[in-house]
Write an enzyme that holds these catalytic residues in place. Structure first.
Site, PDB file in Angstrom:
ATOM      1  N   HIS A   1       9.471  -3.500   3.189  1.00  0.00           N
ATOM      2  CA  HIS A   1       9.039  -3.733   1.804  1.00  0.00           C
ATOM      3  C   HIS A   1      10.255  -4.024   0.921  1.00  0.00           C
ATOM      4  O   HIS A   1      10.211  -4.874   0.050  1.00  0.00           O
ATOM      5  CB  HIS A   1       8.336  -2.494   1.228  1.00  0.00           C
ATOM      6  CG  HIS A   1       7.063  -2.122   1.915  1.00  0.00           C
ATOM      7  ND1 HIS A   1       6.926  -0.963   2.646  1.00  0.00           N
ATOM      8  CD2 HIS A   1       5.867  -2.744   1.978  1.00  0.00           C
ATOM      9  CE1 HIS A   1       5.703  -0.885   3.119  1.00  0.00           C
ATOM     10  NE2 HIS A   1       5.029  -1.954   2.734  1.00  0.00           N
TER      11      HIS A   1
ATOM     12  N   ALA B   1       4.140   3.906   0.808  1.00  0.00           N
ATOM     13  CA  ALA B   1       4.908   4.393   1.971  1.00  0.00           C
ATOM     14  C   ALA B   1       5.967   3.348   2.302  1.00  0.00           C
ATOM     15  O   ALA B   1       6.052   2.847   3.425  1.00  0.00           O
ATOM     16  CB  ALA B   1       4.010   4.708   3.156  1.00  0.00           C
TER      17      ALA B   1
ATOM     18  N   HIS C   1       9.135   1.083   3.129  1.00  0.00           N
ATOM     19  CA  HIS C   1      10.207   1.131   4.114  1.00  0.00           C
ATOM     20  C   HIS C   1      11.104  -0.093   3.904  1.00  0.00           C
ATOM     21  O   HIS C   1      10.790  -0.948   3.056  1.00  0.00           O
ATOM     22  CB  HIS C   1       9.623   1.209   5.533  1.00  0.00           C
ATOM     23  CG  HIS C   1       8.609   0.149   5.825  1.00  0.00           C
ATOM     24  ND1 HIS C   1       8.923  -1.197   5.884  1.00  0.00           N
ATOM     25  CD2 HIS C   1       7.274   0.217   6.054  1.00  0.00           C
ATOM     26  CE1 HIS C   1       7.854  -1.901   6.158  1.00  0.00           C
ATOM     27  NE2 HIS C   1       6.812  -1.067   6.250  1.00  0.00           N
TER      28      HIS C   1
ATOM     29  N   SER D   1       6.681  -0.217   9.909  1.00  0.00           N
ATOM     30  CA  SER D   1       5.304  -0.169   9.423  1.00  0.00           C
ATOM     31  C   SER D   1       5.101   1.216   8.824  1.00  0.00           C
ATOM     32  O   SER D   1       5.651   2.204   9.336  1.00  0.00           O
ATOM     33  CB  SER D   1       4.347  -0.348  10.611  1.00  0.00           C
ATOM     34  OG  SER D   1       3.060   0.144  10.286  1.00  0.00           O
ATOM     35  N   SER D   2       4.318   1.279   7.758  1.00  0.00           N
ATOM     36  CA  SER D   2       4.075   2.595   7.145  1.00  0.00           C
ATOM     37  C   SER D   2       3.414   3.525   8.165  1.00  0.00           C
ATOM     38  O   SER D   2       3.610   4.736   8.139  1.00  0.00           O
ATOM     39  CB  SER D   2       3.171   2.439   5.924  1.00  0.00           C
ATOM     40  OG  SER D   2       3.761   1.522   5.040  1.00  0.00           O
TER      41      SER D   2
ATOM     42  N   GLY E   1       5.140  -9.798   4.318  1.00  0.00           N
ATOM     43  CA  GLY E   1       5.971  -9.680   5.522  1.00  0.00           C
ATOM     44  C   GLY E   1       5.303 -10.304   6.734  1.00  0.00           C
ATOM     45  O   GLY E   1       4.080 -10.239   6.890  1.00  0.00           O
TER      46      GLY E   1
ATOM     47  N   ASP F   1       2.623  -8.839   9.420  1.00  0.00           N
ATOM     48  CA  ASP F   1       1.196  -9.140   9.276  1.00  0.00           C
ATOM     49  C   ASP F   1       1.040 -10.657   9.148  1.00  0.00           C
ATOM     50  O   ASP F   1       0.610 -11.173   8.120  1.00  0.00           O
ATOM     51  CB  ASP F   1       0.633  -8.412   8.053  1.00  0.00           C
ATOM     52  CG  ASP F   1       0.707  -6.912   8.221  1.00  0.00           C
ATOM     53  OD1 ASP F   1       0.187  -6.407   9.223  1.00  0.00           O
ATOM     54  OD2 ASP F   1       1.318  -6.244   7.378  1.00  0.00           O
TER      55      ASP F   1
ATOM     56  N   MET G   1       0.852  -1.195   0.000  1.00  0.00           N
ATOM     57  CA  MET G   1       0.000   0.000   0.000  1.00  0.00           C
ATOM     58  C   MET G   1       0.889   1.247   0.000  1.00  0.00           C
ATOM     59  O   MET G   1       0.461   2.328   0.410  1.00  0.00           O
ATOM     60  CB  MET G   1      -0.933  -0.023   1.211  1.00  0.00           C
ATOM     61  CG  MET G   1      -1.884  -1.224   1.157  1.00  0.00           C
ATOM     62  SD  MET G   1      -3.429  -0.983   2.025  1.00  0.00           S
ATOM     63  CE  MET G   1      -2.846  -0.779   3.677  1.00  0.00           C
TER      64      MET G   1
HETATM   65  O1  PAF Z   1      -0.111  -5.710   3.710  1.00  0.00           O
HETATM   66  C1  PAF Z   1      -0.551  -4.808   2.964  1.00  0.00           C
HETATM   67  O2  PAF Z   1       0.089  -3.787   2.704  1.00  0.00           O
HETATM   68  C2  PAF Z   1      -1.951  -4.953   2.369  1.00  0.00           C
HETATM   69  O3  PAF Z   1      -2.801  -5.595   3.257  1.00  0.00           O
HETATM   70  C3  PAF Z   1      -1.962  -5.650   0.997  1.00  0.00           C
HETATM   71  C4  PAF Z   1      -1.480  -7.086   1.111  1.00  0.00           C
HETATM   72  C5  PAF Z   1      -1.083  -4.888   0.026  1.00  0.00           C
HETATM   73  C6  PAF Z   1      -3.385  -5.691   0.430  1.00  0.00           C
HETATM   74  O4  PAF Z   1      -3.920  -4.424   0.252  1.00  0.00           O
END
Ligand code: PAF
Length: 278
Positions: A34, A29, A31, A184-185, A146, A149, A27
């Site tokens: 990602h 932002a 870091h 985390s963003s 990641g 989550d 989504m």
């Molecule tokens: O983990 C995230 O950033 C979101 O839940 C995802 C997997 C991109 C779905 O919108």
């Protein structure tokens, strides 16, 4: 670098090749958490797509959606720096939802209704709706998520089975700041004062891991919950030990099984989550 706003442009590009595709859904932002997913995807695939889409349906709180950090320009720069051949997919809502912003009901059962599923109604149906759309569009060989989550990973694994998708899911360890705070963003939204408090979240998980070696789970959790009462700047939403695969609650550790500790806490207006393997 290849930057596209519509999936059609990417499909036109992919249709001309027969190369393996790795997808990193984000989504934005971005870091270093990602970045670790993107780097892993680059090792394992010939083509890497990073999607940047703030999925509106997975926010149960309007303010959270409005305030979610968006930083497309800097995201694109970061991706370009990693590898200029990465494909970036940054669509408008209508490219993914077309005319119907609706959420599919997957019925994930227990793993979907517990922990985050309990506090964020319909969250996992919304995440799975968008991830399924991305998988069906780009048909990636592999997809990267990641462990911060962790419950989301269980959900996506279940989605892959349920919807019979031919995608290999790879999970990557949580990346942390030196003081332990999971990247985390949403950390971008913390004030300086709140950022100083935030590492308590990870410290609490380590504390749980250490204490359950010699003490009953129930008593460990009870004491820590009480300690939080005297830290008004950090509101504990949940602190739980669960079986790692089923997310079933645990009373006693059985050495044969795998467990994780999960936490959600609110600092000011920012809700942060974390988890560790026990
Ligand atoms: O983990 C995230 O950033 C979101 O839940 C995802 C997997 C991109 C779905 O919108």
């Amino acid at each position: 670098m290849y930057y596209f706003k519509t999936s059609k442009e990417i499909l036109d590009f992919l249709n001309k090749t027969n190369k393996s595709v790795g997808l990193v859904p984000t989504m934005g932002a971005l870091h270093p958490g990602h970045e670790s997913l993107i780097k892993k995807a680059l090792i394992e695939n010939e083509i890497v797509i990073v999607s940047i889409f703030v999925n509106p349906t997975q926010f149960d709180n309007k303010d959270d959606l409005i305030n979610y950090p968006r930083n497309l320009e800097s995201d694109v720069k970061k991706i370009k720096k990693i590898d200029s051949k990465i494909i970036i997919y940054s669509p408008l809502i209508k490219d993914l939802y077309v005319d119907n912003i609706s959420v599919k009901d997957f019925n994930f059962g227990f793993i979907g209704s517990e922990l985050e599923g309990h506090f964020r109604k319909n969250h996992f149906n919304s995440v799975a709706t968008i991830v399924e759309k991305l998988f069906n569009l780009f048909k990636p060989n592999r997809a990267y998520f990641g462990e911060k989550d962790y419950q989301q990973i269980l959900i996506i694994k279940n989605l892959i089975l349920k919807s019979n998708l031919n995608v290999e899911l790879t999970s990557c360890p949580t990346v942390r700041d030196p003081d332990g705070l999971a990247l985390s963003s949403r950390n971008d939204l913390l004030s300086k004062k709140e950022r100083k408090i935030a590492p308590i979240i990870y410290k609490t998980l380590l504390n749980v891991k250490n204490k359950i070696k010699n003490e009953q789970i129930e008593s460990v959790i009870f004491k820590i919950e009480n300690e939080f009462e005297s830290t008004p700047s950090l509101k504990l939403e949940y602190l739980e030990i669960r079986e790692a695969l089923s997310l079933k609650p645990v009373k006693k550790i059985n050495k044969e099984k795998k467990y994780r500790a999960f936490i959600s806490a609110i600092i000011g207006k920012i809700r942060l989550i974390d988890n560790i393997e026990l």
